[in-house]
Write an enzyme that holds these catalytic residues in place. Structure first.
Site, PDB file in Angstrom:
ATOM      1  N   PRO A 125      -3.451  -4.841  -6.990  1.00 36.33           N
ATOM      2  CA  PRO A 125      -4.636  -5.168  -7.796  1.00 36.33           C
ATOM      3  C   PRO A 125      -4.978  -6.660  -7.670  1.00 36.33           C
ATOM      4  CG  PRO A 125      -2.711  -5.197  -9.195  1.00 36.33           C
ATOM      5  CD  PRO A 125      -2.220  -4.891  -7.802  1.00 36.33           C
ATOM      6  N   TRP A 126      -6.048  -7.090  -8.363  1.00 35.68           N
ATOM      7  CA  TRP A 126      -6.484  -8.480  -8.210  1.00 35.68           C
ATOM      8  C   TRP A 126      -5.780  -9.432  -9.156  1.00 35.68           C
ATOM      9  CZ3 TRP A 126      -8.237  -9.718 -12.976  1.00 35.68           C
ATOM     10  CH2 TRP A 126      -8.889  -8.729 -13.731  1.00 35.68           C
ATOM     11  N   LYS A 154      -1.952  -3.628   1.202  1.00 34.40           N
ATOM     12  CA  LYS A 154      -3.413  -3.727   1.137  1.00 34.40           C
ATOM     13  C   LYS A 154      -3.806  -4.403  -0.185  1.00 34.40           C
ATOM     14  CE  LYS A 154      -6.650  -1.619  -0.615  1.00 34.40           C
ATOM     15  NZ  LYS A 154      -7.579  -2.678  -1.066  1.00 34.40           N
ATOM     16  N   PRO A 155      -4.216  -5.683  -0.108  1.00 39.14           N
ATOM     17  CA  PRO A 155      -4.630  -6.358  -1.345  1.00 39.14           C
ATOM     18  C   PRO A 155      -6.002  -5.911  -1.807  1.00 39.14           C
ATOM     19  CG  PRO A 155      -4.877  -7.828   0.535  1.00 39.14           C
ATOM     20  CD  PRO A 155      -4.261  -6.554   1.066  1.00 39.14           C
ATOM     21  N   SER A 156      -6.345  -6.311  -3.031  1.00 45.31           N
ATOM     22  CA  SER A 156      -7.659  -5.987  -3.597  1.00 45.31           C
ATOM     23  C   SER A 156      -8.755  -6.763  -2.890  1.00 45.31           C
ATOM     24  CB  SER A 156      -7.660  -6.356  -5.089  1.00 45.31           C
ATOM     25  OG  SER A 156      -8.985  -6.404  -5.572  1.00 45.31           O
ATOM     26  N   SER A 188      -5.494   0.464 -11.630  1.00 44.43           N
ATOM     27  CA  SER A 188      -6.062   1.172 -12.774  1.00 44.43           C
ATOM     28  C   SER A 188      -5.579   2.622 -12.844  1.00 44.43           C
ATOM     29  CB  SER A 188      -7.585   1.150 -12.674  1.00 44.43           C
ATOM     30  OG  SER A 188      -7.973   1.847 -11.504  1.00 44.43           O
ATOM     31  N   ILE A 189      -5.686   3.195 -14.018  1.00 44.63           N
ATOM     32  CA  ILE A 189      -5.277   4.593 -14.206  1.00 44.63           C
ATOM     33  C   ILE A 189      -6.174   5.517 -13.381  1.00 44.63           C
ATOM     34  CG2 ILE A 189      -5.121   6.460 -15.923  1.00 44.63           C
ATOM     35  CD1 ILE A 189      -4.195   4.355 -17.948  1.00 44.63           C
ATOM     36  N   GLU A 244       2.084   2.035 -10.936  1.00 40.62           N
ATOM     37  CA  GLU A 244       2.176   1.048 -12.030  1.00 40.62           C
ATOM     38  C   GLU A 244       0.758   0.833 -12.530  1.00 40.62           C
ATOM     39  OE1 GLU A 244       4.962  -0.460 -13.209  1.00 40.62           O
ATOM     40  OE2 GLU A 244       6.156   0.790 -11.887  1.00 40.62           O
ATOM     41  N   CYS A 279      -0.998  -6.835 -17.020  1.00 41.14           N
ATOM     42  CA  CYS A 279      -0.873  -5.413 -17.360  1.00 41.14           C
ATOM     43  C   CYS A 279      -0.180  -5.250 -18.710  1.00 41.14           C
ATOM     44  CB  CYS A 279      -0.154  -4.659 -16.256  1.00 41.14           C
ATOM     45  SG  CYS A 279       1.448  -5.369 -15.834  1.00 41.14           S
TER      46      CYS A 279
HETATM   47  P1  NAD Z   1      -8.038  -0.892  -9.207  1.00 39.36           P
HETATM   48  O1  NAD Z   1      -7.367   0.401  -9.465  1.00 39.36           O
HETATM   49  O2  NAD Z   1      -9.501  -0.959  -9.255  1.00 39.36           O
HETATM   50  O3  NAD Z   1      -7.647  -1.444  -7.746  1.00 39.36           O
HETATM   51  C1  NAD Z   1      -6.304  -1.669  -7.377  1.00 39.36           C
HETATM   52  C2  NAD Z   1      -6.160  -1.504  -5.876  1.00 39.36           C
HETATM   53  O4  NAD Z   1      -6.371  -0.131  -5.527  1.00 39.36           O
HETATM   54  C3  NAD Z   1      -7.160  -2.288  -5.040  1.00 39.36           C
HETATM   55  O5  NAD Z   1      -6.481  -2.776  -3.899  1.00 39.36           O
HETATM   56  C4  NAD Z   1      -8.202  -1.239  -4.667  1.00 39.36           C
HETATM   57  O6  NAD Z   1      -8.898  -1.559  -3.479  1.00 39.36           O
HETATM   58  C5  NAD Z   1      -7.324  -0.011  -4.483  1.00 39.36           C
HETATM   59  N1  NAD Z   1      -7.986   1.293  -4.696  1.00 39.36           N
HETATM   60  C6  NAD Z   1      -8.964   1.606  -5.584  1.00 39.36           C
HETATM   61  N2  NAD Z   1      -9.257   2.930  -5.516  1.00 39.36           N
HETATM   62  C7  NAD Z   1      -8.412   3.460  -4.594  1.00 39.36           C
HETATM   63  C8  NAD Z   1      -8.197   4.772  -4.087  1.00 39.36           C
HETATM   64  N3  NAD Z   1      -8.906   5.830  -4.514  1.00 39.36           N
HETATM   65  N4  NAD Z   1      -7.245   4.960  -3.137  1.00 39.36           N
HETATM   66  C9  NAD Z   1      -6.492   3.928  -2.711  1.00 39.36           C
HETATM   67  N5  NAD Z   1      -6.661   2.648  -3.134  1.00 39.36           N
HETATM   68  C10 NAD Z   1      -7.601   2.428  -4.067  1.00 39.36           C
HETATM   69  O7  NAD Z   1      -7.353  -1.942 -10.215  1.00 39.36           O
HETATM   70  P2  NAD Z   1      -7.696  -3.483 -10.457  1.00 39.36           P
HETATM   71  O8  NAD Z   1      -8.978  -3.579 -11.212  1.00 39.36           O
HETATM   72  O9  NAD Z   1      -7.537  -4.224  -9.167  1.00 39.36           O
HETATM   73  O10 NAD Z   1      -6.481  -3.924 -11.382  1.00 39.36           O
HETATM   74  C11 NAD Z   1      -6.522  -3.939 -12.781  1.00 39.36           C
HETATM   75  C12 NAD Z   1      -5.683  -2.799 -13.332  1.00 39.36           C
HETATM   76  O11 NAD Z   1      -4.357  -2.883 -12.804  1.00 39.36           O
HETATM   77  C13 NAD Z   1      -5.508  -2.879 -14.837  1.00 39.36           C
HETATM   78  O12 NAD Z   1      -5.651  -1.598 -15.390  1.00 39.36           O
HETATM   79  C14 NAD Z   1      -4.071  -3.356 -15.017  1.00 39.36           C
HETATM   80  O13 NAD Z   1      -3.473  -2.993 -16.236  1.00 39.36           O
HETATM   81  C15 NAD Z   1      -3.414  -2.693 -13.856  1.00 39.36           C
HETATM   82  N6  NAD Z   1      -2.150  -3.356 -13.535  1.00 39.36           N
HETATM   83  C16 NAD Z   1      -0.993  -2.683 -13.814  1.00 39.36           C
HETATM   84  C17 NAD Z   1       0.242  -3.305 -13.560  1.00 39.36           C
HETATM   85  C18 NAD Z   1       1.542  -2.610 -13.850  1.00 39.36           C
HETATM   86  O14 NAD Z   1       2.579  -3.075 -13.376  1.00 39.36           O
HETATM   87  N7  NAD Z   1       1.560  -1.525 -14.606  1.00 39.36           N
HETATM   88  C19 NAD Z   1       0.269  -4.602 -13.026  1.00 39.36           C
HETATM   89  C20 NAD Z   1      -0.941  -5.247 -12.772  1.00 39.36           C
HETATM   90  C21 NAD Z   1      -2.159  -4.602 -13.030  1.00 39.36           C
END
Ligand code: NAD
Length: 473
Positions: free
Chosen positions: A145-146, A170-172, A222-223, A243, A280
């Protein structure tokens, strides 16, 4: 090498060229700060091929893997300043917090370098020897994630290497620069193919998940994306670590009164607003006993009023901008919705003026449990504060959610705190602290906050196939 003119993706040990770029925006200015070379599906194929080819020899070389992890830690330490500046530029977190993230990333690598994989002995007698060993899965796809890209990349790379897997990161697209820089810094230090770094969008993440040669997906985000990944991984029953988001409750117990109020408020404030709440496991809902509600919220409001919000490179600044436009809009929308629902803003409120995505730390009271700011993850600097009469009522409210990442209990009596902690449904429950994460301590979510555990011995098992070897003597 400069962080803001990033080199291309890391594929088969080399930094490669690509015609595509991702425009990265500096959240402190709202302007583009870099064009990050973006991986293509063809580069994904090449990176996976290289990771598959490198996997058998890598799996057989635990000593070389530990030595490589020591090198990763050293590279992270030696380049802390460059990594921190890049991280701060693309996420807006204060540069000293970014330096702490780089130090934490090195600590993860060093921790995983420390020893051989455990072997469990089930029987060892005249009749039989039965052991459970850890075998690698193969190629791990790590999706980042970012909000904390360096720490999370380092945690996934370190655990994959320690368990004998190769890994493609693969980063965000919203914050790819620090991970791209990490790939550049490690290109000469890790064997070809064992690490790929592929900046790209959600669709590249989906292609990594769908790739038949990738045996495990380690995802943090994200969830919603976690659900999509679980569904996409189902046809091949891929190994998963998810996670996901949290909506952590903090409960202050009624024994916190008098002089303990200000001390506890300072710690709770830090647990909620560190890195603009974009953690998170940040405190995302606060439950206070009614008798100290006014005094406690006043102490929090005073701390929020003292926050210096601005340029993350200014040493006097305590809070940078929210990391991207979408998240800034979401936080503003949640606060507006809370006010429309009858909430009172005690501190914060309007954004700091200027072109960046600045918000002041915001406290909102007078909200019902089903207000979006209470019921959903805000992931930003806006904290709902709710009164309660009985501790059981606060525990029930804290548990009345599909989230289950973290929670905390605040008290002058740590043993009483541990008792209350036992009734909270979260993967981590802290007493008189919140969000303490460390390489040796398992971390992950209950309910929809995750699947599996990172860190500690549980993290090693998550990245391994447990293999029983049963010898009849
Ligand atoms: P996001 O789910 O939008 O994106 C995360 C990553 O997943 C990005 O690299 C994105 O390009 C990729 N992605 C998105 N859709 C995908 C798919 N269908 N298939 C494969 N890859 C896909 O999340 P975000 O906005 O970058 O991060 C914020 C969220 O992350 C918050 O909900 C936060 O709580 C959570 N988070 C959780 C933890 C933990 O350890 N539990 C840690 C940090 C952040």
């Amino acid at each position: 090498m400069t962080a803001l003119s990033p080199s291309g993706p890391l594929v088969d040990g080399k930094l490669v060229e690509t015609p595509h770029t991702i425009t990265v925006v500096n959240p402190a200015t709202g302007e583009a700060c870099a064009e990050c070379p973006a991986a293509t599906p063809e580069l994904l194929e090449r990176a996976v091929d290289a990771a598959v080819r490198a996997a058998p020899a890598w799996a057989k070389e635990p000593g070389a893997r530990r030595w490589t992890l020591e090198t990763v830690a050293t590279v992270l330490d030696e380049n802390r300043e460059a990594l921190a500046r890049t991280l701060s530029t693309e996420t807006g977190i204060p540069v000293r917090d970014a330096a702490m993230e780089a130090a934490g990333a090195a600590a993860f690598a060093r921790h995983r370098a420390a020893g051989p994989l455990p072997v469990d002995s089930v029987h060892d007698d005249e009749r039989q020897r039965v052991q459970v060993r850890r075998a690698p899965i193969g190629v791990v796809g790590a999706i980042i994630p970012w909000n904390a890209p360096l720490l999370i990349s380092a945690e996934k790379i370190s655990t994959a290497f320690a368990t004998g897997n190769t890994v493609i990161v693969k980063p965000s697209p919203l914050a790819p620069l620090t991970t791209a820089l990490l790939g550049e810094l490690l290109a000469q230090s890790v064997p070809s193919g064992v690490l790929g770094v592929l900046p790209g969008g959600d669709e590249l993440g989906a292609a990594l998940v769908a790739h038949p040669a990738v045996g495990m997906i380690s995802f943090t985000g994200s969830i919603d994306a976690g659900r999509a990944i679980m569904a996409a991984a189902a046809p091949r029953l891929k190994r998963l670590s998810l996670e996901l988001g949290g909506n952590d409750a903090a409960i202050v117990l009624p024994d916190v009164s008098g002089g303990a109020v200000a001390k506890t408020a300072a710690k709770v404030y830090a647990g909620a607003f560190y890195r603009s709440g974009q953690v998170c496991a940040a405190i995302k809902r606060l439950y206070l006993p009614r008798p100290v509600f006014g005094e406690f919220t006043e102490a929090l409001a005073a701390l929020a009023g003292q926050a210096v919000v601005g340029d993350p490179f200014d040493p006097s600044v305590t809070m940078g901008p929210v990391s991207n436009r979408a998240q800034s809009d979401r936080v503003r929308g949640l606060v507006e919705d809370a006010v429309a629902a009858g909430g009172t803003v005690l501190a914060g409120g309007p954004e700091v003026s200027g072109p960046g995505y600045f918000h002041r730390p915001t406290l909102v009271t007078g909200l019902a449990a089903d207000t979006a700011l209470v019921a959903q993850e805000q992931f930003g600097p806006a904290l709902p504060v709710l009164p309660y009469d009985e501790v059981d009522e606060a525990v029930a409210a804290a548990n009345d959610t599909d989230y289950g990442l973290g929670a905390s209990v605040w008290t002058t009596d740590p043993e009483r705190g541990a008792e209350v902690a036992a009734s909270l449904d979260a993967g981590s429950v802290w007493v008189n602290r919140h969000g303490v994460v460390s390489p040796e301590i398992p971390f992950g979510g209950m309910k929809q906050s995750g699947y599996g555990r990172a860190n500690g011995a549980a993290g090693l098992d998550q990245y391994s196939e447990l293999k029983t070897v049963s010898v009849r003597r």
